[in-house]
Design a protein around this motif. Structure first.
Motif, PDB file in Angstrom:
ATOM      1  N   ARG A  73       0.816  -1.209   0.000  1.00 53.86           N
ATOM      2  CA  ARG A  73       0.000   0.000   0.000  1.00 53.86           C
ATOM      3  C   ARG A  73       0.851   1.261   0.000  1.00 53.86           C
ATOM      4  N   GLY A  74       1.846   1.311   0.854  1.00 55.15           N
ATOM      5  CA  GLY A  74       2.688   2.491   0.919  1.00 55.15           C
ATOM      6  C   GLY A  74       3.437   2.735  -0.383  1.00 55.15           C
ATOM      7  N   VAL A  75       3.932   1.651  -0.993  1.00 52.57           N
ATOM      8  CA  VAL A  75       4.657   1.796  -2.252  1.00 52.57           C
ATOM      9  C   VAL A  75       3.704   2.245  -3.354  1.00 52.57           C
ATOM     10  N   TYR A  76       2.511   1.666  -3.392  1.00 52.11           N
ATOM     11  CA  TYR A  76       1.522   2.051  -4.403  1.00 52.11           C
ATOM     12  C   TYR A  76       1.131   3.513  -4.251  1.00 52.11           C
ATOM     13  N   ALA A  77       0.889   3.937  -3.009  1.00 49.57           N
ATOM     14  CA  ALA A  77       0.544   5.341  -2.774  1.00 49.57           C
ATOM     15  C   ALA A  77       1.669   6.266  -3.218  1.00 49.57           C
ATOM     16  N   ALA A  78       2.906   5.859  -2.957  1.00 49.73           N
ATOM     17  CA  ALA A  78       4.050   6.692  -3.360  1.00 49.73           C
ATOM     18  C   ALA A  78       4.127   6.834  -4.872  1.00 49.73           C
ATOM     19  N   THR A  79       3.817   5.753  -5.611  1.00 54.57           N
ATOM     20  CA  THR A  79       3.846   5.855  -7.073  1.00 54.57           C
ATOM     21  C   THR A  79       2.754   6.788  -7.582  1.00 54.57           C
ATOM     22  N   LEU A  80       1.603   6.784  -6.926  1.00 53.74           N
ATOM     23  CA  LEU A  80       0.521   7.684  -7.337  1.00 53.74           C
ATOM     24  C   LEU A  80       0.887   9.143  -7.056  1.00 53.74           C
ATOM     25  N   VAL A  81       1.495   9.386  -5.904  1.00 54.20           N
ATOM     26  CA  VAL A  81       1.938  10.757  -5.595  1.00 54.20           C
ATOM     27  C   VAL A  81       2.984  11.204  -6.610  1.00 54.20           C
ATOM     28  N   ALA A  82       3.938  10.321  -6.919  1.00 54.29           N
ATOM     29  CA  ALA A  82       4.961  10.664  -7.903  1.00 54.29           C
ATOM     30  C   ALA A  82       4.334  10.960  -9.260  1.00 54.29           C
ATOM     31  N   GLY A  83       3.320  10.163  -9.629  1.00 51.76           N
ATOM     32  CA  GLY A  83       2.635  10.403 -10.887  1.00 51.76           C
ATOM     33  C   GLY A  83       1.932  11.748 -10.904  1.00 51.76           C
ATOM     34  N   GLY A  84       1.286  12.107  -9.783  1.00 53.18           N
ATOM     35  CA  GLY A  84       0.608  13.396  -9.705  1.00 53.18           C
ATOM     36  C   GLY A  84       1.569  14.568  -9.767  1.00 53.18           C
ATOM     37  N   LEU A  85       2.671  14.463  -9.037  1.00 56.31           N
ATOM     38  CA  LEU A  85       3.665  15.546  -9.058  1.00 56.31           C
ATOM     39  C   LEU A  85       4.327  15.652 -10.435  1.00 56.31           C
ATOM     40  N   GLY A  86       4.571  14.493 -11.050  1.00 54.32           N
ATOM     41  CA  GLY A  86       5.151  14.516 -12.381  1.00 54.32           C
ATOM     42  C   GLY A  86       4.215  15.166 -13.386  1.00 54.32           C
ATOM     43  N   MET A  87       2.932  14.813 -13.320  1.00 55.07           N
ATOM     44  CA  MET A  87       1.978  15.404 -14.241  1.00 55.07           C
ATOM     45  C   MET A  87       1.873  16.912 -14.022  1.00 55.07           C
ATOM     46  N   ALA A  88       1.858  17.342 -12.764  1.00 58.39           N
ATOM     47  CA  ALA A  88       1.805  18.781 -12.481  1.00 58.39           C
ATOM     48  C   ALA A  88       3.059  19.485 -13.004  1.00 58.39           C
ATOM     49  N   SER A  89       4.180  18.770 -13.022  1.00 59.10           N
ATOM     50  CA  SER A  89       5.424  19.373 -13.493  1.00 59.10           C
ATOM     51  C   SER A  89       5.386  19.691 -14.985  1.00 59.10           C
ATOM     52  N   PHE A  90       4.519  19.004 -15.720  1.00 59.55           N
ATOM     53  CA  PHE A  90       4.373  19.333 -17.140  1.00 59.55           C
ATOM     54  C   PHE A  90       3.957  20.798 -17.338  1.00 59.55           C
ATOM     55  N   LEU A  91       3.299  21.362 -16.323  1.00 56.51           N
ATOM     56  CA  LEU A  91       2.854  22.758 -16.431  1.00 56.51           C
ATOM     57  C   LEU A  91       4.033  23.726 -16.410  1.00 56.51           C
ATOM     58  N   LEU A  92       5.208  23.230 -16.002  1.00 54.42           N
ATOM     59  CA  LEU A  92       6.403  24.085 -15.921  1.00 54.42           C
ATOM     60  C   LEU A  92       7.373  23.833 -17.066  1.00 54.42           C
TER      61      LEU A  92
END
Length: 410
Positions: A73-92
């Motif tokens: 669960r913790g690893v899965y949650a971390a991958t989702l957070v990384a995916g969200g931050l990565g997607m938001a980084s596209f805005l920069l």
């Protein structure tokens, strides 16, 4: 099945739905964001996404192993957070190298997440986690379809603000899914196998690697729907252009309506290998029907293309059901994440090379190329039973006994 397990499954379905709605928006119109907002060229976007896709394949096995050993669960949650931050980084992003770095991060997070989710599905999927995996595929298709509809509104607006909101919306979908993992109890890490913890165990399992490779070859079929079908219909047939959308809609509707049903009888490695063989036969037949659409009147071409898509989707249902069964039945419980990470790598490699292969063979060569592609699918399907029998024979006794209906005849 306990009531708590049922609640966990409902949470996982909702989590996947939320995330795939965002992914559906991005898959449909994300490229337009890079072209219209960041100023990248089509060649840069294509090269960057291809490189990122190949880099992302490296994440599955090690992250799956981490999920097995440290808690999924913790690893899965971390991958989702990384995916969200990565997607938001596209805005920069304002240049190619920034785009490439962020695309690699997003791809790594996506592939890692699929591997990390495997032990959770196994822990809470009930007696038949493969069946629950089929249900998640239905939810995925619903989510992507809903996201595609929303992306259509963005494309219609065709403004900077609309494209920015699309990227931001996908980022939010990742972070919302990560938050929802808090409602999922963390499966206890499974003790390592007799040989001890090793993140290379799946890579050294030659029979599993062979079965994975065959599934990867068969996974080329997904790009027949998303890449080859539209190109072939528009450039090589007289069918009206609306047939592309109609074919995609038919494929999605059949998967949503029939995937769980198609998976019901695929409940052992032997049944899975038989389903893989049937899938190969369906794909070669569909290839012949698609090829026959060339040179026919518009109405006949449209009918043939829809018929071909229906037959192809039948093969897709069997192929997916076989993959769900084989990936879980052949993976030892103590290394579920690692083995499913390798399985995802096989699918990813098939998807990475499929566009170039299919367009070269079928779009450039025409009908002879369809014959080659059909033969590839047929060969893969026919080889699957023998490869599966080898894999079952080499499972540890406990794992082999757990795989009911061990391959007797193929």
């Amino acid at each position: 099945m306990t009531p708590d397990d049922g609640a966990v499954r409902r949470t996982l379905k909702l989590l996947v739905l939320v995330n795939t709605v965002g992914n559906g928006m991005y898959m449909t119109a994300g490229v337009l964001y890079f072209l219209r907002v960041t100023g990248l060229s089509a060649a840069q976007v294509g090269a960057g996404l291809s490189i990122a896709g190949l880099v992302a394949l490296s994440a599955g096995v090690p992250v799956g192993h981490l999920a097995d050993r440290r808690g999924a669960r913790g690893v899965y949650a971390a991958t989702l957070v990384a995916g969200g931050l990565g997607m938001a980084s596209f805005l920069l992003v304002h240049g190619f190298w920034q785009f490439l770095a962020v695309a690699c991060l997003c791809g790594l997070a996506q592939n890692a997440g699929a591997a990390a989710r495997g032990p959770i599905v196994r822990a809470y999927g009930g007696e038949r986690p493969q069946r629950f995996r089929a249900q998640l595929r239905v939810v995925t298709n619903i989510g992507i379809s809903a996201g595609a509809v929303l992306a259509g509104a963005v494309v219609q607006a065709d403004t900077r603000t609309a494209y920015v909101l699309l990227i931001a919306g996908n980022a939010v979908s990742f972070l919302a899914a990560a938050a929802m993992t808090l409602a999922v109890p963390s499966p206890a890490p499974v003790p390592p196998g007799p040989a001890g913890p090793s993140w290379t165990a799946a890579l050294r399992d030659r029979p599993f690697v062979l079965v994975t490779a065959l599934d990867g070859m068969m996974s080329i079929q997904f790009r027949v729907v998303t890449v080859l079908f539209p190109l072939w219909a528009v450039t090589h047939t007289a069918a009206p252009r609306w047939i592309v959308g109609a074919g995609m809609l038919a494929n999605t509707a059949l998967v949503v309506a029939c995937q769980v049903r198609a998976s019901r009888g695929v409940d052992s490695p032997s049944a899975a290998s038989a389903a893989m063989r049937r899938a190969g036969l369906a794909f070669v037949l569909a290839c012949g029907v698609f090829a026959a659409a060339q040179g026919t009147p518009g109405w006949a071409a449209a009918l043939l293309l829809l018929t071909g898509m229906t037959v192809h989707t039948l093969g897709e249902l069997w192929h997916s059901a076989a993959g769900f069964e084989l990936s879980y039945a052949l993976a030892p419980e103590h290394a579920t994440g690692q083995y499913l990470g390798l399985w995802g790598m096989g699918m990813g490699l098939g998807g990475a090379f499929a566009p170039a292969l299919l367009t070269t063979l079928c779009v450039s060569w025409g009908r002879p190329g369809w014959a080659v592609v059909g033969a590839l699918f047929l060969f893969t399907g026919l080889l699957s039973p023998a490869a599966t029998r080898w894999a079952v024979r080499t499972r540890p006794r406990a794992d082999a006994e757990a795989s009911a209906g061990v391959v007797a005849g193929g």
